[in-house]
Design a protein around this motif. Structure first.
Motif, mmCIF file in Angstrom:
data_model
loop_
_atom_site.group_PDB
_atom_site.id
_atom_site.type_symbol
_atom_site.label_atom_id
_atom_site.label_comp_id
_atom_site.label_asym_id
_atom_site.label_seq_id
_atom_site.Cartn_x
_atom_site.Cartn_y
_atom_site.Cartn_z
ATOM 1 N N TYR A 1 0.809 -1.220 0.000
ATOM 2 C CA TYR A 1 0.000 0.000 0.000
ATOM 3 C C TYR A 1 0.843 1.271 0.000
ATOM 4 O O TYR A 1 0.653 2.154 -0.841
ATOM 5 N N LEU A 2 1.789 1.362 0.945
ATOM 6 C CA LEU A 2 2.530 2.618 1.098
ATOM 7 C C LEU A 2 3.447 2.896 -0.092
ATOM 8 O O LEU A 2 3.855 4.019 -0.312
ATOM 9 N N LYS A 3 3.752 1.855 -0.879
ATOM 10 C CA LYS A 3 4.640 2.055 -2.030
ATOM 11 C C LYS A 3 3.856 2.273 -3.317
ATOM 12 O O LYS A 3 4.443 2.432 -4.390
ATOM 13 N N THR A 4 2.521 2.221 -3.241
ATOM 14 C CA THR A 4 1.710 2.442 -4.432
ATOM 15 C C THR A 4 1.384 3.932 -4.535
ATOM 16 O O THR A 4 0.996 4.543 -3.539
ATOM 17 N N SER A 5 1.543 4.491 -5.730
ATOM 18 C CA SER A 5 1.309 5.933 -5.883
ATOM 19 C C SER A 5 -0.183 6.252 -5.789
ATOM 20 O O SER A 5 -1.036 5.385 -6.000
ATOM 21 N N VAL A 6 -0.485 7.507 -5.480
ATOM 22 C CA VAL A 6 -1.870 7.956 -5.388
ATOM 23 C C VAL A 6 -2.586 7.709 -6.719
ATOM 24 O O VAL A 6 -3.720 7.211 -6.745
ATOM 25 N N MET A 7 -1.924 8.007 -7.811
ATOM 26 C CA MET A 7 -2.520 7.829 -9.140
ATOM 27 C C MET A 7 -2.876 6.353 -9.381
ATOM 28 O O MET A 7 -3.956 6.035 -9.870
ATOM 29 N N GLU A 8 -1.942 5.470 -9.023
ATOM 30 C CA GLU A 8 -2.141 4.032 -9.200
ATOM 31 C C GLU A 8 -3.310 3.547 -8.325
ATOM 32 O O GLU A 8 -4.190 2.815 -8.799
ATOM 33 N N LEU A 9 -3.331 3.962 -7.069
ATOM 34 C CA LEU A 9 -4.417 3.573 -6.160
ATOM 35 C C LEU A 9 -5.762 4.051 -6.710
ATOM 36 O O LEU A 9 -6.745 3.304 -6.708
ATOM 37 N N ALA A 10 -5.785 5.287 -7.194
ATOM 38 C CA ALA A 10 -7.037 5.836 -7.727
ATOM 39 C C ALA A 10 -7.484 5.049 -8.957
ATOM 40 O O ALA A 10 -8.667 4.723 -9.105
ATOM 41 N N LYS A 11 -6.529 4.712 -9.826
ATOM 42 C CA LYS A 11 -6.849 3.930 -11.037
ATOM 43 C C LYS A 11 -7.423 2.570 -10.665
ATOM 44 O O LYS A 11 -8.364 2.079 -11.278
ATOM 45 N N ASN A 12 -6.833 1.939 -9.629
ATOM 46 C CA ASN A 12 -7.297 0.619 -9.197
ATOM 47 C C ASN A 12 -8.710 0.654 -8.628
ATOM 48 O O ASN A 12 -9.389 -0.362 -8.575
ATOM 49 N N ARG A 13 -9.127 1.835 -8.151
ATOM 50 C CA ARG A 13 -10.403 1.902 -7.440
ATOM 51 C C ARG A 13 -11.542 2.494 -8.266
ATOM 52 O O ARG A 13 -12.708 2.178 -8.023
ATOM 53 N N ILE A 14 -11.205 3.375 -9.201
ATOM 54 C CA ILE A 14 -12.256 4.160 -9.841
ATOM 55 C C ILE A 14 -13.198 3.304 -10.700
ATOM 56 O O ILE A 14 -14.412 3.558 -10.719
ATOM 57 N N VAL A 15 -12.670 2.264 -11.334
ATOM 58 C CA VAL A 15 -13.507 1.489 -12.253
ATOM 59 C C VAL A 15 -14.685 0.869 -11.508
ATOM 60 O O VAL A 15 -15.846 1.033 -11.886
#
Lengths: 297, 297
Positions: B119-133
């Motif tokens: 989690y802490l090594k995943t970028s905000v952009m990546e986390l958002a991409k993983n969740r938005i769909v």
């Protein structure tokens, strides 16, 4: 003079040999690998590693399993308070323990009292007992959301279309919050996240929430302008409420498991069901207050 | 004439020795334990176990990890299509794989695209991409619930108190369904439940739902009779809707993961977020139809 613990066919593992003294105190460990690769005249006292990783009898089984996994050990000696060897935990036990702990975490995350029995072997009565307490607690908590809706009854009956956006707002809030809390709960379980990461987690979640919230909010704004032509205020109300809801949900979902850990509570409790209940009330307050302001109800 | 795979200090494990022929085909396995406990003049061909559990190079890593765990193995040989030994998977790899697969399951269950990074090594952009769909898909699905509320607008404005019970009913439905789906998803992951258990699971869930539904329903009936004295019809409406909602939620939550498995979909998809969305629409339909009937709106 150290003596060698005898091993043989009936032992579960013979690959870690623990060296003890006469009073059974643990002195060191020597692997069969080291023994096999050692010179013939080497003595055990020289071969053994005296810095043995061990657990005491009172330690949590999860902790023992985590040590085995962390240090890639095949076995872990168990000692009593006087450092006397009383048993061995092997790696296959550790896998079972880790699986069991994960199952427990998942059950708690689903608002169910953990059960050690497999699902199909648990009686209907037992399953119902494990589930009813949390269902009841959460149902009673949901009355707060009902109360909020009651307070805004006039606004809702004056503009009934407002009611139709409630499931979308509260559910999206619940989903957004659950995503965050699940990732943080798992991170805490794997020791990837700790209490000191409170602010990094919060700032990450705020960032993610702004991105996701913006997309979902824009989608709603455009959709409402199309479906209710010219009703920009309604579109702004729903869009704005969506953005604030996602922001609130992800902040709460991200930090509550860490706060629970800080107060020695199981972070798995701060999962989807509880987050959803909290976020529901919050999103209704946000939505109906914005509606009151924007639509002058 | 079988040859012995040489092992030594640089090997990760030496406790399982695989016996191969000249063309590297896997013939058998002999453990160091067997070698150590064997008579001096025994030959490897007699000691070895020829029914070796192995995986092929194309097999899923999760399957390999599960075999290691199931048979309490320390290592598992990997062979190519021609049964030639090409590598070894050790038990410590298996623990990592099992942990990773569980994390993936949990992420999918929280409507997040799985990420292999902590989690802490995943970028905000990546986390958002993983969740938005998933947030978007579920939000659009929630419009069905909004539509149902829209259809019953007249009833809701005629008797606004009905609105205040909506969060409690839909959330309790969601929680009840998530409890069932989580337990079944975990049971499927641990191979404790399989497709053939469809009817046992369904009947168990119906039993549990009747017990839980009865308690929650009775609680609501009594509470409403106290808060709205004499309003037995409202109490019966909410109580009846609660019972039917829990029954529907637990049946759907119990069987959807099994149905997903049957159609080669990941059962973890049928977790809290999707169940909640489906159950929301269902519980609103149940509630508002009962209300229309009982309260003659």
């Amino acid at each position: 003079m150290p003596t060698f613990v005898p091993n043989g066919e009936d032992r579960e593992t013979i690959y870690s040999c623990y060296v003890i003294d006469k009073s059974h105190k643990l002195l060191g460990v020597v692997s069969v690998k080291d023994l096999l690769l050692a010179k013939d005249d080497a003595i055990v006292g020289d071969l053994m590693d005296t810095s043995v990783i061990s657990v005491t009898t009172v330690e949590d089984q999860e902790e023992a399993a985590r040590l085995l996994a962390k240090y890639d050990l095949l076995a872990l000696p168990v000692v009593d308070k006087e450092n006397r060897l009383v048993g061995i935990i092997t790696i296959d036990d550790a896998i079972d323990v880790l699986n069991q702990e994960t199952t427990e975490d998942m059950q708690i995350m689903a608002a169910t009292k953990p059960s050690e029995e497999p699902y199909l072997k648990t009686s209907v009565m037992e399953l119902a007992k494990n589930r009813i307490v949390w269902l009841m607690v959460l149902m009673i908590s949901d009355m707060v959301s009902g109360g909020i809706l009651g307070t805004f009854e006039d606004a809702l009956t004056a503009l009934p279309v407002l009611i139709t956006f409630i499931p979308m707002l509260t559910d999206t809030g619940g989903n957004a919050g659950s995503q965050s809390s699940t990732l943080v709960i798992r991170g805490l379980a794997l020791k990837e996240i700790s209490i000191k990461d409170f602010f990094p987690v919060l700032s990450k979640e705020i960032g993610v929430a702004m991105l996701c919230g913006f997309v979902l909010s824009l989608f709603n704004f455009i959709r409402i302008v199309i479906v209710y032509p010219g009703n920009y205020l309604l579109a702004a109300t729903v869009g704005g409420a969506m953005f604030c809801t996602v922001l609130m949900a992800k902040s709460i979902g991200g930090v509550l498991p860490i706060i629970a850990t800080r107060f020695n509570m199981d972070p798995a409790l701060m999962a989807s069901p509880l987050i959803t209940t909290i976020v529901d009330a919050g999103s209704l307050l946000i939505y109906l207050n914005i509606a009151k302001m924007c639509l002058t109800l």
